[in-house]
Design an enzyme around this catalytic site. Structure first.
Site, PDB file in Angstrom:
ATOM      1  N   GLY A  89     -41.980  24.886   9.881  1.00 59.78           N
ATOM      2  CA  GLY A  89     -42.610  25.098  11.219  1.00 59.78           C
ATOM      3  C   GLY A  89     -44.067  25.061  11.044  1.00 59.78           C
ATOM      4  N   GLY A  90     -44.555  24.004  10.009  1.00 55.78           N
ATOM      5  CA  GLY A  90     -46.121  24.171   9.938  1.00 55.78           C
ATOM      6  C   GLY A  90     -46.959  23.005  10.547  1.00 55.78           C
ATOM      7  N   GLY A  91     -46.032  22.522  11.826  1.00 52.56           N
ATOM      8  CA  GLY A  91     -46.551  21.557  12.547  1.00 52.56           C
ATOM      9  C   GLY A  91     -47.303  22.197  14.074  1.00 52.56           C
ATOM     10  N   LEU A 135     -48.627  29.468  14.102  1.00 54.50           N
ATOM     11  CA  LEU A 135     -49.247  29.929  13.030  1.00 54.50           C
ATOM     12  C   LEU A 135     -48.949  29.326  11.665  1.00 54.50           C
ATOM     13  N   ASP A 179     -34.028  19.878   9.866  1.00 48.47           N
ATOM     14  CA  ASP A 179     -33.750  21.093  10.950  1.00 48.47           C
ATOM     15  C   ASP A 179     -33.335  22.016   9.615  1.00 48.47           C
ATOM     16  N   TYR A 233     -40.393  44.245  14.416  1.00 50.26           N
ATOM     17  CA  TYR A 233     -39.054  44.815  15.061  1.00 50.26           C
ATOM     18  C   TYR A 233     -38.009  44.475  13.751  1.00 50.26           C
ATOM     19  N   LYS A 243     -34.242  38.573  11.270  1.00 53.08           N
ATOM     20  CA  LYS A 243     -35.576  39.102  10.823  1.00 53.08           C
ATOM     21  C   LYS A 243     -35.237  40.333   9.997  1.00 53.08           C
ATOM     22  N   GLY A 295     -48.055  41.224  14.440  1.00 52.63           N
ATOM     23  CA  GLY A 295     -47.844  41.647  15.657  1.00 52.63           C
ATOM     24  C   GLY A 295     -48.197  40.814  16.538  1.00 52.63           C
TER      25      GLY A 295
HETATM   26  C1  HXC Z   1     -30.690  32.526  26.931  1.00 52.35           C
HETATM   27  C2  HXC Z   1     -30.785  30.541  25.915  1.00 52.35           C
HETATM   28  C3  HXC Z   1     -32.250  30.412  26.252  1.00 52.35           C
HETATM   29  C4  HXC Z   1     -32.906  31.509  26.969  1.00 52.35           C
HETATM   30  C5  HXC Z   1     -31.491  28.381  25.211  1.00 52.35           C
HETATM   31  N1  HXC Z   1     -30.577  29.395  25.164  1.00 52.35           N
HETATM   32  N2  HXC Z   1     -32.577  29.216  25.831  1.00 52.35           N
HETATM   33  N3  HXC Z   1     -30.035  31.490  26.228  1.00 52.35           N
HETATM   34  N4  HXC Z   1     -32.147  32.561  27.344  1.00 52.35           N
HETATM   35  N5  HXC Z   1     -34.130  31.521  27.302  1.00 52.35           N
HETATM   36  C6  HXC Z   1     -28.924  28.873  24.753  1.00 52.35           C
HETATM   37  C7  HXC Z   1     -28.641  27.735  25.269  1.00 52.35           C
HETATM   38  O1  HXC Z   1     -28.065  28.105  26.629  1.00 52.35           O
HETATM   39  C8  HXC Z   1     -27.397  27.266  24.364  1.00 52.35           C
HETATM   40  O2  HXC Z   1     -26.449  28.238  24.418  1.00 52.35           O
HETATM   41  C9  HXC Z   1     -28.110  27.895  22.973  1.00 52.35           C
HETATM   42  O3  HXC Z   1     -29.221  28.842  23.357  1.00 52.35           O
HETATM   43  C10 HXC Z   1     -28.774  26.976  22.280  1.00 52.35           C
HETATM   44  O4  HXC Z   1     -29.598  26.247  23.032  1.00 52.35           O
HETATM   45  P1  HXC Z   1     -30.417  24.803  22.708  1.00 52.35           P
HETATM   46  O5  HXC Z   1     -31.448  24.537  23.578  1.00 52.35           O
HETATM   47  O6  HXC Z   1     -29.130  23.777  22.630  1.00 52.35           O
HETATM   48  O7  HXC Z   1     -30.851  25.039  21.268  1.00 52.35           O
HETATM   49  P2  HXC Z   1     -31.682  24.161  20.506  1.00 52.35           P
HETATM   50  O8  HXC Z   1     -32.148  22.933  20.844  1.00 52.35           O
HETATM   51  O9  HXC Z   1     -31.541  24.281  18.994  1.00 52.35           O
HETATM   52  O10 HXC Z   1     -33.261  25.243  20.633  1.00 52.35           O
HETATM   53  C11 HXC Z   1     -33.464  26.230  19.835  1.00 52.35           C
HETATM   54  C12 HXC Z   1     -34.175  27.340  20.653  1.00 52.35           C
HETATM   55  C13 HXC Z   1     -35.377  26.634  21.306  1.00 52.35           C
HETATM   56  C14 HXC Z   1     -34.261  28.463  19.951  1.00 52.35           C
HETATM   57  C15 HXC Z   1     -33.426  27.597  22.101  1.00 52.35           C
HETATM   58  O11 HXC Z   1     -36.155  27.484  22.286  1.00 52.35           O
HETATM   59  C16 HXC Z   1     -36.384  26.270  20.176  1.00 52.35           C
HETATM   60  O12 HXC Z   1     -36.447  25.066  19.655  1.00 52.35           O
HETATM   61  N6  HXC Z   1     -37.312  27.339  19.478  1.00 52.35           N
HETATM   62  C17 HXC Z   1     -38.030  26.983  18.656  1.00 52.35           C
HETATM   63  C18 HXC Z   1     -39.415  27.573  18.415  1.00 52.35           C
HETATM   64  C19 HXC Z   1     -39.587  28.957  18.965  1.00 52.35           C
HETATM   65  O13 HXC Z   1     -38.629  29.482  19.457  1.00 52.35           O
HETATM   66  N7  HXC Z   1     -40.701  29.638  18.754  1.00 52.35           N
HETATM   67  C20 HXC Z   1     -40.880  31.057  19.005  1.00 52.35           C
HETATM   68  C21 HXC Z   1     -41.067  31.870  17.742  1.00 52.35           C
HETATM   69  S1  HXC Z   1     -41.727  33.300  18.280  1.00 52.35           S
HETATM   70  P3  HXC Z   1     -25.159  27.459  25.170  1.00 52.35           P
HETATM   71  O14 HXC Z   1     -23.882  28.509  25.037  1.00 52.35           O
HETATM   72  O15 HXC Z   1     -25.525  27.429  26.838  1.00 52.35           O
HETATM   73  O16 HXC Z   1     -24.611  26.330  24.744  1.00 52.35           O
HETATM   74  C22 HXC Z   1     -41.469  34.737  17.440  1.00 52.35           C
HETATM   75  C23 HXC Z   1     -42.030  35.750  17.585  1.00 52.35           C
HETATM   76  C24 HXC Z   1     -41.183  37.033  17.097  1.00 52.35           C
HETATM   77  O17 HXC Z   1     -40.192  34.526  16.689  1.00 52.35           O
HETATM   78  C25 HXC Z   1     -41.919  38.471  17.112  1.00 52.35           C
HETATM   79  C26 HXC Z   1     -42.888  38.650  18.366  1.00 52.35           C
HETATM   80  C27 HXC Z   1     -43.717  39.614  18.596  1.00 52.35           C
HETATM   81  P1  NAP Z   2     -43.992  28.397  16.995  1.00 55.57           P
HETATM   82  O1  NAP Z   2     -45.227  27.418  17.199  1.00 55.57           O
HETATM   83  O2  NAP Z   2     -42.791  28.147  17.933  1.00 55.57           O
HETATM   84  O3  NAP Z   2     -43.327  27.969  15.468  1.00 55.57           O
HETATM   85  C1  NAP Z   2     -42.187  27.808  15.168  1.00 55.57           C
HETATM   86  C2  NAP Z   2     -41.885  26.674  14.303  1.00 55.57           C
HETATM   87  O4  NAP Z   2     -40.822  26.550  13.793  1.00 55.57           O
HETATM   88  C3  NAP Z   2     -42.177  25.311  15.077  1.00 55.57           C
HETATM   89  O5  NAP Z   2     -43.013  24.692  14.277  1.00 55.57           O
HETATM   90  C4  NAP Z   2     -41.021  24.731  14.930  1.00 55.57           C
HETATM   91  O6  NAP Z   2     -41.109  23.077  15.156  1.00 55.57           O
HETATM   92  C5  NAP Z   2     -40.094  25.219  14.061  1.00 55.57           C
HETATM   93  N1  NAP Z   2     -38.743  25.306  14.175  1.00 55.57           N
HETATM   94  C6  NAP Z   2     -37.888  25.858  15.104  1.00 55.57           C
HETATM   95  N2  NAP Z   2     -36.707  25.544  14.960  1.00 55.57           N
HETATM   96  C7  NAP Z   2     -36.741  24.978  13.785  1.00 55.57           C
HETATM   97  C8  NAP Z   2     -35.407  24.343  13.030  1.00 55.57           C
HETATM   98  N3  NAP Z   2     -34.185  24.380  13.342  1.00 55.57           N
HETATM   99  N4  NAP Z   2     -35.690  23.369  12.061  1.00 55.57           N
HETATM  100  C9  NAP Z   2     -37.068  23.445  11.550  1.00 55.57           C
HETATM  101  N5  NAP Z   2     -38.169  23.799  12.161  1.00 55.57           N
HETATM  102  C10 NAP Z   2     -37.885  24.560  13.226  1.00 55.57           C
HETATM  103  O7  NAP Z   2     -44.342  29.865  17.178  1.00 55.57           O
HETATM  104  P2  NAP Z   2     -45.136  30.618  16.365  1.00 55.57           P
HETATM  105  O8  NAP Z   2     -45.805  31.946  17.079  1.00 55.57           O
HETATM  106  O9  NAP Z   2     -46.119  29.869  15.609  1.00 55.57           O
HETATM  107  O10 NAP Z   2     -43.946  31.402  15.239  1.00 55.57           O
HETATM  108  C11 NAP Z   2     -44.341  31.194  13.715  1.00 55.57           C
HETATM  109  C12 NAP Z   2     -43.840  32.408  13.046  1.00 55.57           C
HETATM  110  O11 NAP Z   2     -44.447  33.775  13.192  1.00 55.57           O
HETATM  111  C13 NAP Z   2     -42.289  32.691  13.453  1.00 55.57           C
HETATM  112  O12 NAP Z   2     -41.447  33.025  12.117  1.00 55.57           O
HETATM  113  C14 NAP Z   2     -42.200  33.632  14.303  1.00 55.57           C
HETATM  114  O13 NAP Z   2     -41.048  34.508  14.308  1.00 55.57           O
HETATM  115  C15 NAP Z   2     -43.648  34.748  13.672  1.00 55.57           C
HETATM  116  N6  NAP Z   2     -44.048  35.636  14.570  1.00 55.57           N
HETATM  117  C16 NAP Z   2     -44.877  35.315  15.561  1.00 55.57           C
HETATM  118  C17 NAP Z   2     -45.336  35.986  16.146  1.00 55.57           C
HETATM  119  C18 NAP Z   2     -46.427  35.974  17.495  1.00 55.57           C
HETATM  120  O14 NAP Z   2     -46.922  36.567  18.236  1.00 55.57           O
HETATM  121  N7  NAP Z   2     -46.743  34.336  17.606  1.00 55.57           N
HETATM  122  C19 NAP Z   2     -45.149  37.325  15.833  1.00 55.57           C
HETATM  123  C20 NAP Z   2     -44.442  37.832  15.001  1.00 55.57           C
HETATM  124  C21 NAP Z   2     -43.990  36.919  14.193  1.00 55.57           C
HETATM  125  P3  NAP Z   2     -40.026  21.996  15.634  1.00 55.57           P
HETATM  126  O15 NAP Z   2     -39.858  22.536  17.093  1.00 55.57           O
HETATM  127  O16 NAP Z   2     -40.701  20.967  15.435  1.00 55.57           O
HETATM  128  O17 NAP Z   2     -38.768  22.019  14.905  1.00 55.57           O
END
Ligand code: HXC
Ligand code: NAP
Length: 294
Positions: free
Chosen positions: A23-25, A28, A75, A158, A173, A200
């Protein structure tokens, strides 16, 4: 990310380190990549979106002045893709000796609204993904006697408090944290250290769009929940991770370091809500208590 700040460690502190960041692209992960490159590390970023990775590599080269950055598409949920990506990195950069498991997926939802697949997708990216990278890289490090090695897993607070509305992420997590502490002990004999970092709120597009959609960002201002009354700066996290990757942290193993401005403890202390009591109210309360004593 402030791209001109001066990193905490001295220039050249990470010379000889080759670091894989999942997720380096973006967000964070990209911020960490920039700091590590500035400190002399070689960095390989990987995730699913090739276009995003290509753009990130060009930006990181320009901002760091260090050309030693590459990408590999994978992936993290798929072991075969992970193995192939790590092979590609070894072919271009030689053996790597540090890994940051940072890739994650997340969204907010009442748990009863989640489909089974929605729950699985988060567990698969966060927990299975971390396992896939760790097992593939770990077997290679052990078989080839590569040491010292540092693994940093990005969790969140969390992982131990739990949290409603992000239950799949909290469960995943927590699993990553358990893996961190378990392998810190089991693989120390191979010269592999494991630590976790629990951030956080750090504003990123990926997290904010998924965790604070619509007007939730206004209604639940993350900075207001933090005793320091601000969100984190990307470079603050990057400096901490650079330290954990470096040999300066050679005796830190199995730790989880929280970087959240005091956020989770604010919620934990039963009387922290008394912040809302005004000085005039305290005066009146103290007078009342003193007069009772008399
Ligand atoms: C409910 C959802 C949903 C939503 C997707 N789904 N989004 N359900 N609410 N908002 C469901 C879909 O309907 C589907 O189920 C299943 O999840 C898979 O969805 P896809 O879109 O097919 O998945 P995919 O293309 O693999 O994408 C994965 C993803 C997407 C997680 C849904 O958001 C993603 O690529 N995220 C990567 C980056 C990311 O999330 N960054 C944030 C990290 S922040 P069904 O049953 O309909 O098929 C973080 C912070 C932590 O972690 C701490 C903060 C303090
Ligand atoms: P982000 O930019 O959405 O980073 C998530 C990264 O994960 C993206 O670069 C995404 O790239 C990659 N990724 C997602 N699904 C993947 C898969 N299946 N295979 C390979 N790569 C995948 O969000 P961020 O806020 O920087 O989060 C980074 C880390 O910090 C996460 O572990 C998150 O839980 C943690 N964190 C963030 C916060 C915050 O406040 N931002 C707080 C606590 C913890 P692609 O879409 O190109 O795959």
């Amino acid at each position: 990310m402030n791209t001109t700040y001066t990193p905490m460690l001295r220039e050249g502190s990470l010379t000889g380190k080759t670091v894989v960041i999942t997720g380096g692209g973006s967000g964070l992960g990209k911020a960490m990549a920039l700091t590590l490159l500035r400190l002399g590390a070689r960095v390989a970023i990987c995730s699913r979106n090739e276009e995003k990775l290509q753009k990130a590599v060009a930006e990181l080269r320009a901002q760091s002045g260090n050309e030693e950055v590459m990408y590999a598409v994978c992936d993290v949920r798929e072991q075969e893709q992970v193995d192939a990506a790590l092979e590609k990195i070894r072919n271009e950069f030689g053996d790597f000796n540090a890994l940051i498991n940072n890739a994650a997926g997340n969204f907010v939802s009442p748990t009863e609204r989640l489909s089974s697949r929605a729950f699985d997708v988060i567990i698969d990216i966060v927990l299975r993904g971390t396992k896939n990278l760790t097992l593939s890289a770990g077997k290679y490090w052990i078989a080839n006697g590569i040491r010292p090695v540092s693994v940093v897993n990005i969790v969140t607070t969390y992982a131990w408090t739990g949290s409603g509305y992000v239950v799949p992420s909290a469960a995943a997590k927590a699993g990553v944290l358990a893996m961190t502490r378990s392998l810190a002990v089991e693989w120390a004999k191979y010269g592999i250290r494991f630590n976790a970092v629990a951030p956080g709120p750090f504003p990123t597009k990926g997290a904010w769009e998924r965790l604070l959609p619509g007007d939730l960002a206004r209604k639940f201002d993350p900075a207001a929940r933090v005793p320091l009354r601000r969100t984190g700066r990307h470079e603050e996290l990057a400096d901490l991770v650079a330290y954990l990757i470096s040999d300066y942290s050679g005796y830190v193993n199995g730790e989880v370091i929280t970087i959240d401005g005091g956020e989770w403890l604010q919620g934990a202390g039963q009387f922290n809500g008394f912040e809302a009591v005004t000085p005039a109210q305290w005066d009146a309360l103290q007078q009342m208590l003193k007069s009772r004593k008399k």
